[in-house]
Design a protein around this motif. Structure first.
Motif, PDB file in Angstrom:
ATOM      1  N   ARG A  22      47.164  98.145  63.876  1.00 63.99           N
ATOM      2  CA  ARG A  22      46.013  98.416  62.722  1.00 63.99           C
ATOM      3  C   ARG A  22      45.434  99.750  62.597  1.00 63.99           C
ATOM      4  N   GLN A  23      45.026 100.222  63.618  1.00 63.24           N
ATOM      5  CA  GLN A  23      44.493 101.454  63.634  1.00 63.24           C
ATOM      6  C   GLN A  23      45.301 102.551  63.247  1.00 63.24           C
ATOM      7  N   ARG A  24      46.593 102.593  63.755  1.00 66.63           N
ATOM      8  CA  ARG A  24      47.716 103.513  63.590  1.00 66.63           C
ATOM      9  C   ARG A  24      47.923 103.353  61.861  1.00 66.63           C
ATOM     10  N   VAL A  25      47.945 102.222  61.355  1.00 69.81           N
ATOM     11  CA  VAL A  25      48.257 101.933  59.689  1.00 69.81           C
ATOM     12  C   VAL A  25      47.305 102.827  59.051  1.00 69.81           C
ATOM     13  N   ARG A  26      45.989 102.679  59.626  1.00 70.53           N
ATOM     14  CA  ARG A  26      44.839 103.064  58.990  1.00 70.53           C
ATOM     15  C   ARG A  26      44.978 104.621  58.943  1.00 70.53           C
ATOM     16  N   GLN A  27      45.409 105.291  59.987  1.00 70.71           N
ATOM     17  CA  GLN A  27      45.335 106.705  60.390  1.00 70.71           C
ATOM     18  C   GLN A  27      46.707 107.219  59.476  1.00 70.71           C
ATOM     19  N   ALA A  30      45.282 107.497  55.814  1.00 65.19           N
ATOM     20  CA  ALA A  30      44.478 108.508  55.671  1.00 65.19           C
ATOM     21  C   ALA A  30      45.516 109.886  55.676  1.00 65.19           C
ATOM     22  N   ALA A  31      46.263 109.780  56.503  1.00 65.89           N
ATOM     23  CA  ALA A  31      47.163 111.163  56.521  1.00 65.89           C
ATOM     24  C   ALA A  31      48.108 111.257  55.413  1.00 65.89           C
ATOM     25  N   MET A  32      48.649 110.329  54.784  1.00 63.51           N
ATOM     26  CA  MET A  32      49.534 110.210  53.775  1.00 63.51           C
ATOM     27  C   MET A  32      48.653 110.967  52.347  1.00 63.51           C
ATOM     28  N   HIS A  33      47.288 110.135  52.443  1.00 65.96           N
ATOM     29  CA  HIS A  33      46.735 110.719  51.319  1.00 65.96           C
ATOM     30  C   HIS A  33      45.937 112.012  51.434  1.00 65.96           C
ATOM     31  N   ALA A  34      45.887 112.587  52.495  1.00 62.12           N
ATOM     32  CA  ALA A  34      45.694 113.862  52.845  1.00 62.12           C
ATOM     33  C   ALA A  34      46.724 115.075  52.379  1.00 62.12           C
ATOM     34  N   ASP A  35      47.896 114.423  52.657  1.00 59.22           N
ATOM     35  CA  ASP A  35      48.905 115.457  52.658  1.00 59.22           C
ATOM     36  C   ASP A  35      49.836 115.052  51.329  1.00 59.22           C
ATOM     37  N   GLY A  36      49.269 114.036  50.591  1.00 53.47           N
ATOM     38  CA  GLY A  36      49.877 113.832  49.188  1.00 53.47           C
ATOM     39  C   GLY A  36      51.326 113.249  49.238  1.00 53.47           C
ATOM     40  N   SER A  37      51.693 112.528  50.238  1.00 55.97           N
ATOM     41  CA  SER A  37      52.865 111.777  50.385  1.00 55.97           C
ATOM     42  C   SER A  37      52.801 110.767  49.650  1.00 55.97           C
ATOM     43  N   GLU A  38      54.040 110.212  49.206  1.00 52.79           N
ATOM     44  CA  GLU A  38      54.300 108.982  48.426  1.00 52.79           C
ATOM     45  C   GLU A  38      53.790 107.884  49.409  1.00 52.79           C
ATOM     46  N   VAL A  39      52.908 106.808  48.844  1.00 54.96           N
ATOM     47  CA  VAL A  39      52.424 105.938  49.518  1.00 54.96           C
ATOM     48  C   VAL A  39      53.027 104.551  49.183  1.00 54.96           C
ATOM     49  N   THR A  40      54.072 104.271  50.163  1.00 54.89           N
ATOM     50  CA  THR A  40      54.547 102.650  50.108  1.00 54.89           C
ATOM     51  C   THR A  40      54.743 102.055  51.198  1.00 54.89           C
ATOM     52  N   ILE A  41      54.753 100.718  51.296  1.00 63.62           N
ATOM     53  CA  ILE A  41      54.508  99.971  52.397  1.00 63.62           C
ATOM     54  C   ILE A  41      55.629 100.314  53.450  1.00 63.62           C
ATOM     55  N   SER A  42      56.917 100.823  53.049  1.00 61.51           N
ATOM     56  CA  SER A  42      57.831 101.285  54.005  1.00 61.51           C
ATOM     57  C   SER A  42      57.527 102.463  54.626  1.00 61.51           C
ATOM     58  N   ALA A  43      56.902 103.539  53.910  1.00 58.47           N
ATOM     59  CA  ALA A  43      56.496 104.642  54.257  1.00 58.47           C
ATOM     60  C   ALA A  43      55.486 104.712  55.220  1.00 58.47           C
ATOM     61  N   ARG A  57      52.093  90.951  57.060  1.00 57.19           N
ATOM     62  CA  ARG A  57      51.251  89.733  57.917  1.00 57.19           C
ATOM     63  C   ARG A  57      49.909  90.032  57.809  1.00 57.19           C
ATOM     64  N   HIS A  58      49.400  91.002  57.698  1.00 58.60           N
ATOM     65  CA  HIS A  58      47.826  91.314  57.683  1.00 58.60           C
ATOM     66  C   HIS A  58      47.554  91.735  55.990  1.00 58.60           C
ATOM     67  N   PRO A  59      47.014  90.605  55.447  1.00 59.19           N
ATOM     68  CA  PRO A  59      46.585  90.919  53.769  1.00 59.19           C
ATOM     69  C   PRO A  59      45.650  92.012  53.865  1.00 59.19           C
ATOM     70  N   ASP A  60      44.777  92.294  54.594  1.00 59.46           N
ATOM     71  CA  ASP A  60      43.805  93.575  54.375  1.00 59.46           C
ATOM     72  C   ASP A  60      44.649  94.868  54.480  1.00 59.46           C
ATOM     73  N   LEU A  61      45.394  94.813  55.449  1.00 59.04           N
ATOM     74  CA  LEU A  61      46.407  96.118  55.605  1.00 59.04           C
ATOM     75  C   LEU A  61      47.150  96.559  54.270  1.00 59.04           C
ATOM     76  N   ARG A  62      47.924  95.259  53.941  1.00 53.63           N
ATOM     77  CA  ARG A  62      48.668  95.233  52.661  1.00 53.63           C
ATOM     78  C   ARG A  62      48.011  95.724  51.379  1.00 53.63           C
ATOM     79  N   GLU A  63      46.574  95.014  51.193  1.00 53.13           N
ATOM     80  CA  GLU A  63      45.968  95.449  50.228  1.00 53.13           C
ATOM     81  C   GLU A  63      45.304  96.942  50.251  1.00 53.13           C
ATOM     82  N   ALA A  64      45.336  97.450  51.370  1.00 56.69           N
ATOM     83  CA  ALA A  64      44.690  98.838  51.534  1.00 56.69           C
ATOM     84  C   ALA A  64      45.953  99.827  51.258  1.00 56.69           C
TER      85      ALA A  64
END
Length: 177
Positions: A22-27, A30-43, A57-64
């Motif tokens: 979960r921590q790796r997903v949050r990191q 954050a990194a994708m937002h910082a470098d401007g990468s396209e944000v998708t669930i697969s990415a 499987r984790h609704p809070d991560l999916r929503e984030a």
């Protein structure tokens, strides 16, 4: 009792593993937002080194992830602005090269048109033989040479035929005295 302790240790290890993922997903978000990468669930899953199903499987991560993807569409990050500036410079360089190539192409076309128009003016002026005459003259010379070669071959055959007839006559005289 040892089974309960072992089960408790397995449960705790599993919880630590889930929390680390979960921590790796949050990191990754954050990194994708910082470098401007396209944000998708697969990415995000690929960057966090987890499977996509973990995020689902984790609704809070999916929503984030979905919120970050929507925010990336509506607001530009500083990194994406820098990328946009770099891409604008690259596009400008590409357009300059394209313009140069087009200018060269136009110059080549102008030269060809000038040459063709010059040939037409020369032909219409009557200075020199018509364009087809030289080709016809060359064809005539070639055909004349072919005719001469055929005449020589025919003369050689006629000489051989005359010699064969003469030999045939002599042999008949020897057989029929």
């Amino acid at each position: 009792m040892t089974e309960v302790v072992e089960a408790s240790a397995l449960v705790q290890a599993r919880r630590r593993d889930v929390e680390q993922r979960r921590q790796r997903v949050r990191q990754a978000l954050a990194a994708m937002h910082a470098d401007g990468s396209e944000v998708t669930i697969s990415a995000v899953a690929a960057r966090a080194r987890v499977h996509r199903s973990f995020i689902h499987r984790h609704p809070d991560l999916r929503e984030a992830v979905l919120r970050a993807a929507a925010a990336a569409v509506t607001t530009a990050s500083p990194a994406s602005t820098a990328l946009s500036h770099r891409s604008a410079l690259a596009a400008n360089a590409n357009l300059a090269q394209h313009n140069r190539r087009l200018s060269e192409h136009v110059k080549d076309l102008e030269d060809r048109l000038s040459e063709i128009l010059g040939q037409q003016v020369f032909a219409r002026s009557g200075l020199g033989a018509p364009i087809g005459t030289a080709a016809l003259q060359a064809e005539l010379e070639e055909q004349s040479q072919v005719a001469l070669d055929l005449k020589r071959a025919l003369e050689e055959r006629e000489e051989e035929l005359a010699a064969a007839r003469e030999t045939n006559r002599r042999l008949r005289k020897q057989l029929n005295p």
